[in-house]
Design a protein around this motif. Sequence first.
Motif, PDB file in Angstrom:
ATOM      1  N   VAL A  72     -45.449  -4.445 -25.028  1.00 48.54           N
ATOM      2  CA  VAL A  72     -45.446  -3.059 -25.519  1.00 48.54           C
ATOM      3  C   VAL A  72     -44.374  -2.892 -26.592  1.00 48.54           C
ATOM      4  O   VAL A  72     -44.626  -2.297 -27.650  1.00 48.54           O
ATOM      5  CB  VAL A  72     -45.240  -2.072 -24.350  1.00 48.54           C
ATOM      6  CG1 VAL A  72     -44.919  -0.679 -24.849  1.00 48.54           C
ATOM      7  CG2 VAL A  72     -46.475  -2.055 -23.450  1.00 48.54           C
ATOM      8  N   ALA A  73     -43.178  -3.414 -26.349  1.00 47.91           N
ATOM      9  CA  ALA A  73     -42.091  -3.303 -27.328  1.00 47.91           C
ATOM     10  C   ALA A  73     -42.469  -3.975 -28.647  1.00 47.91           C
ATOM     11  O   ALA A  73     -42.213  -3.425 -29.730  1.00 47.91           O
ATOM     12  CB  ALA A  73     -40.820  -3.925 -26.753  1.00 47.91           C
ATOM     13  N   GLU A  74     -43.096  -5.140 -28.566  1.00 51.76           N
ATOM     14  CA  GLU A  74     -43.522  -5.839 -29.783  1.00 51.76           C
ATOM     15  C   GLU A  74     -44.560  -5.034 -30.550  1.00 51.76           C
ATOM     16  O   GLU A  74     -44.534  -4.994 -31.785  1.00 51.76           O
ATOM     17  CB  GLU A  74     -44.058  -7.229 -29.435  1.00 51.76           C
ATOM     18  CG  GLU A  74     -42.959  -8.187 -29.002  1.00 51.76           C
ATOM     19  CD  GLU A  74     -43.470  -9.497 -28.435  1.00 51.76           C
ATOM     20  OE1 GLU A  74     -44.701  -9.638 -28.198  1.00 51.76           O
ATOM     21  OE2 GLU A  74     -42.628 -10.390 -28.214  1.00 51.76           O
ATOM     22  N   GLU A  75     -45.474  -4.392 -29.838  1.00 50.60           N
ATOM     23  CA  GLU A  75     -46.482  -3.555 -30.499  1.00 50.60           C
ATOM     24  C   GLU A  75     -45.827  -2.382 -31.235  1.00 50.60           C
ATOM     25  O   GLU A  75     -46.193  -2.071 -32.364  1.00 50.60           O
ATOM     26  CB  GLU A  75     -47.492  -3.030 -29.484  1.00 50.60           C
ATOM     27  CG  GLU A  75     -48.448  -4.085 -28.973  1.00 50.60           C
ATOM     28  CD  GLU A  75     -49.382  -3.568 -27.883  1.00 50.60           C
ATOM     29  OE1 GLU A  75     -49.374  -2.350 -27.580  1.00 50.60           O
ATOM     30  OE2 GLU A  75     -50.129  -4.400 -27.326  1.00 50.60           O
ATOM     31  N   ILE A  76     -44.874  -1.723 -30.594  1.00 48.43           N
ATOM     32  CA  ILE A  76     -44.189  -0.584 -31.221  1.00 48.43           C
ATOM     33  C   ILE A  76     -43.398  -1.065 -32.432  1.00 48.43           C
ATOM     34  O   ILE A  76     -43.433  -0.444 -33.499  1.00 48.43           O
ATOM     35  CB  ILE A  76     -43.265   0.133 -30.211  1.00 48.43           C
ATOM     36  CG1 ILE A  76     -44.061   0.669 -29.012  1.00 48.43           C
ATOM     37  CG2 ILE A  76     -42.459   1.234 -30.893  1.00 48.43           C
ATOM     38  CD1 ILE A  76     -45.182   1.620 -29.332  1.00 48.43           C
ATOM     39  N   ALA A  77     -42.696  -2.186 -32.295  1.00 45.44           N
ATOM     40  CA  ALA A  77     -41.908  -2.719 -33.405  1.00 45.44           C
ATOM     41  C   ALA A  77     -42.783  -3.125 -34.583  1.00 45.44           C
ATOM     42  O   ALA A  77     -42.359  -3.052 -35.735  1.00 45.44           O
ATOM     43  CB  ALA A  77     -41.067  -3.907 -32.927  1.00 45.44           C
ATOM     44  N   ALA A  78     -44.022  -3.528 -34.314  1.00 49.25           N
ATOM     45  CA  ALA A  78     -44.945  -3.905 -35.387  1.00 49.25           C
ATOM     46  C   ALA A  78     -45.586  -2.681 -36.043  1.00 49.25           C
ATOM     47  O   ALA A  78     -45.915  -2.714 -37.228  1.00 49.25           O
ATOM     48  CB  ALA A  78     -46.031  -4.832 -34.844  1.00 49.25           C
ATOM     49  N   LYS A 119     -44.026   7.027 -28.561  1.00 49.42           N
ATOM     50  CA  LYS A 119     -45.104   6.078 -28.269  1.00 49.42           C
ATOM     51  C   LYS A 119     -44.616   4.990 -27.322  1.00 49.42           C
ATOM     52  O   LYS A 119     -45.360   4.540 -26.442  1.00 49.42           O
ATOM     53  CB  LYS A 119     -45.666   5.477 -29.544  1.00 49.42           C
ATOM     54  CG  LYS A 119     -46.882   4.619 -29.264  1.00 49.42           C
ATOM     55  CD  LYS A 119     -47.784   4.463 -30.432  1.00 49.42           C
ATOM     56  CE  LYS A 119     -49.069   3.765 -30.006  1.00 49.42           C
ATOM     57  NZ  LYS A 119     -49.905   3.475 -31.162  1.00 49.42           N
ATOM     58  N   LEU A 120     -43.363   4.581 -27.461  1.00 46.54           N
ATOM     59  CA  LEU A 120     -42.808   3.568 -26.563  1.00 46.54           C
ATOM     60  C   LEU A 120     -42.815   4.047 -25.115  1.00 46.54           C
ATOM     61  O   LEU A 120     -43.324   3.355 -24.232  1.00 46.54           O
ATOM     62  CB  LEU A 120     -41.386   3.195 -26.996  1.00 46.54           C
ATOM     63  CG  LEU A 120     -40.618   2.231 -26.095  1.00 46.54           C
ATOM     64  CD1 LEU A 120     -41.343   0.899 -25.946  1.00 46.54           C
ATOM     65  CD2 LEU A 120     -39.209   2.025 -26.643  1.00 46.54           C
ATOM     66  N   ILE A 121     -42.305   5.235 -24.830  1.00 42.47           N
ATOM     67  CA  ILE A 121     -42.265   5.702 -23.443  1.00 42.47           C
ATOM     68  C   ILE A 121     -43.673   5.991 -22.929  1.00 42.47           C
ATOM     69  O   ILE A 121     -43.997   5.672 -21.792  1.00 42.47           O
ATOM     70  CB  ILE A 121     -41.318   6.911 -23.241  1.00 42.47           C
ATOM     71  CG1 ILE A 121     -41.181   7.259 -21.753  1.00 42.47           C
ATOM     72  CG2 ILE A 121     -41.759   8.126 -24.034  1.00 42.47           C
ATOM     73  CD1 ILE A 121     -40.645   6.171 -20.867  1.00 42.47           C
ATOM     74  N   ASP A 122     -44.525   6.582 -23.758  1.00 43.05           N
ATOM     75  CA  ASP A 122     -45.889   6.881 -23.306  1.00 43.05           C
ATOM     76  C   ASP A 122     -46.665   5.604 -22.984  1.00 43.05           C
ATOM     77  O   ASP A 122     -47.359   5.524 -21.968  1.00 43.05           O
ATOM     78  CB  ASP A 122     -46.642   7.700 -24.357  1.00 43.05           C
ATOM     79  CG  ASP A 122     -46.155   9.133 -24.460  1.00 43.05           C
ATOM     80  OD1 ASP A 122     -45.380   9.584 -23.576  1.00 43.05           O
ATOM     81  OD2 ASP A 122     -46.538   9.814 -25.432  1.00 43.05           O
ATOM     82  N   THR A 123     -46.536   4.592 -23.840  1.00 40.84           N
ATOM     83  CA  THR A 123     -47.251   3.340 -23.613  1.00 40.84           C
ATOM     84  C   THR A 123     -46.664   2.588 -22.422  1.00 40.84           C
ATOM     85  O   THR A 123     -47.407   2.039 -21.600  1.00 40.84           O
ATOM     86  CB  THR A 123     -47.230   2.470 -24.886  1.00 40.84           C
ATOM     87  OG1 THR A 123     -47.712   3.250 -25.990  1.00 40.84           O
ATOM     88  CG2 THR A 123     -48.098   1.238 -24.727  1.00 40.84           C
ATOM     89  N   LEU A 124     -45.356   2.593 -22.311  1.00 43.33           N
ATOM     90  CA  LEU A 124     -44.704   1.965 -21.162  1.00 43.33           C
ATOM     91  C   LEU A 124     -45.245   2.565 -19.866  1.00 43.33           C
ATOM     92  O   LEU A 124     -45.643   1.840 -18.960  1.00 43.33           O
ATOM     93  CB  LEU A 124     -43.188   2.170 -21.270  1.00 43.33           C
ATOM     94  CG  LEU A 124     -42.277   1.556 -20.215  1.00 43.33           C
ATOM     95  CD1 LEU A 124     -40.862   1.468 -20.767  1.00 43.33           C
ATOM     96  CD2 LEU A 124     -42.242   2.316 -18.917  1.00 43.33           C
ATOM     97  N   LYS A 125     -45.290   3.895 -19.780  1.00 38.89           N
ATOM     98  CA  LYS A 125     -45.744   4.558 -18.557  1.00 38.89           C
ATOM     99  C   LYS A 125     -47.204   4.244 -18.234  1.00 38.89           C
ATOM    100  O   LYS A 125     -47.578   4.188 -17.069  1.00 38.89           O
ATOM    101  CB  LYS A 125     -45.538   6.067 -18.659  1.00 38.89           C
ATOM    102  CG  LYS A 125     -44.064   6.456 -18.548  1.00 38.89           C
ATOM    103  CD  LYS A 125     -43.844   7.937 -18.532  1.00 38.89           C
ATOM    104  CE  LYS A 125     -44.403   8.629 -17.349  1.00 38.89           C
ATOM    105  NZ  LYS A 125     -43.757   8.420 -16.071  1.00 38.89           N
ATOM    106  N   HIS A 126     -48.038   4.041 -19.257  1.00 45.60           N
ATOM    107  CA  HIS A 126     -49.463   3.791 -19.030  1.00 45.60           C
ATOM    108  C   HIS A 126     -49.824   2.327 -18.848  1.00 45.60           C
ATOM    109  O   HIS A 126     -50.828   2.013 -18.212  1.00 45.60           O
ATOM    110  CB  HIS A 126     -50.290   4.387 -20.174  1.00 45.60           C
ATOM    111  CG  HIS A 126     -50.354   5.868 -20.125  1.00 45.60           C
ATOM    112  ND1 HIS A 126     -49.597   6.671 -20.956  1.00 45.60           N
ATOM    113  CD2 HIS A 126     -51.045   6.703 -19.325  1.00 45.60           C
ATOM    114  CE1 HIS A 126     -49.839   7.930 -20.674  1.00 45.60           C
ATOM    115  NE2 HIS A 126     -50.704   7.982 -19.685  1.00 45.60           N
ATOM    116  N   GLU A 127     -49.019   1.412 -19.415  1.00 46.26           N
ATOM    117  CA  GLU A 127     -49.448   0.016 -19.441  1.00 46.26           C
ATOM    118  C   GLU A 127     -48.550  -0.976 -18.703  1.00 46.26           C
ATOM    119  O   GLU A 127     -49.000  -2.074 -18.385  1.00 46.26           O
ATOM    120  CB  GLU A 127     -49.627  -0.438 -20.895  1.00 46.26           C
ATOM    121  CG  GLU A 127     -50.730   0.328 -21.603  1.00 46.26           C
ATOM    122  CD  GLU A 127     -50.991  -0.149 -23.014  1.00 46.26           C
ATOM    123  OE1 GLU A 127     -50.512  -1.240 -23.391  1.00 46.26           O
ATOM    124  OE2 GLU A 127     -51.682   0.574 -23.751  1.00 46.26           O
TER     125      GLU A 127
END
Length: 147
Positions: A72-78, A119-127
């Motif tokens: 998830v972190a890599e996706e946000i950083a990209a 987006k980082l916190i939302d994606t973290l919570k979902h995935e």
Amino acid sequence: MSRPVLSPSAIRLLGLRDTPLSLDEVYGAVGDGAAGGTALFVGTVRDHDGGKSVSSLEYSAHPSAEAELRRVAEEIAAEFPVRALAAVHRTGLLAIGDVAVITAVSCPHRAEAFAACRKLIDTLKHEVPVWKRQIFTDGATEWVGAC
């Protein structure tokens, strides 16, 4: 739990911990001289949910959770012009007011930092497979977000 993962890339700090989280540590991890904006999200244990009084929460994580957090972190950083990114999540039993999760992102501008952190916190919570069990004051319990 395992120790945080530190990287010289934009992803500076990731981890799941069974010890208290430090806002200073996370904020320090995302400091960057090229960043004009830093956004942080701090999730805390609240005393109610769905009209019921909560006494505590318990978080547990799947063995793959740290790898998923990194993905998830890599996706946000990209996706965003991230200069630095950090995310840490608690596991174990937490009391009302305890910090459960901290995410932080620094970017060249504030709008990008806000968008990336959200987006980082939302994606973290979902995935990321971290599950929450609410313990209510009446003794009842409820798993949230677990299949």
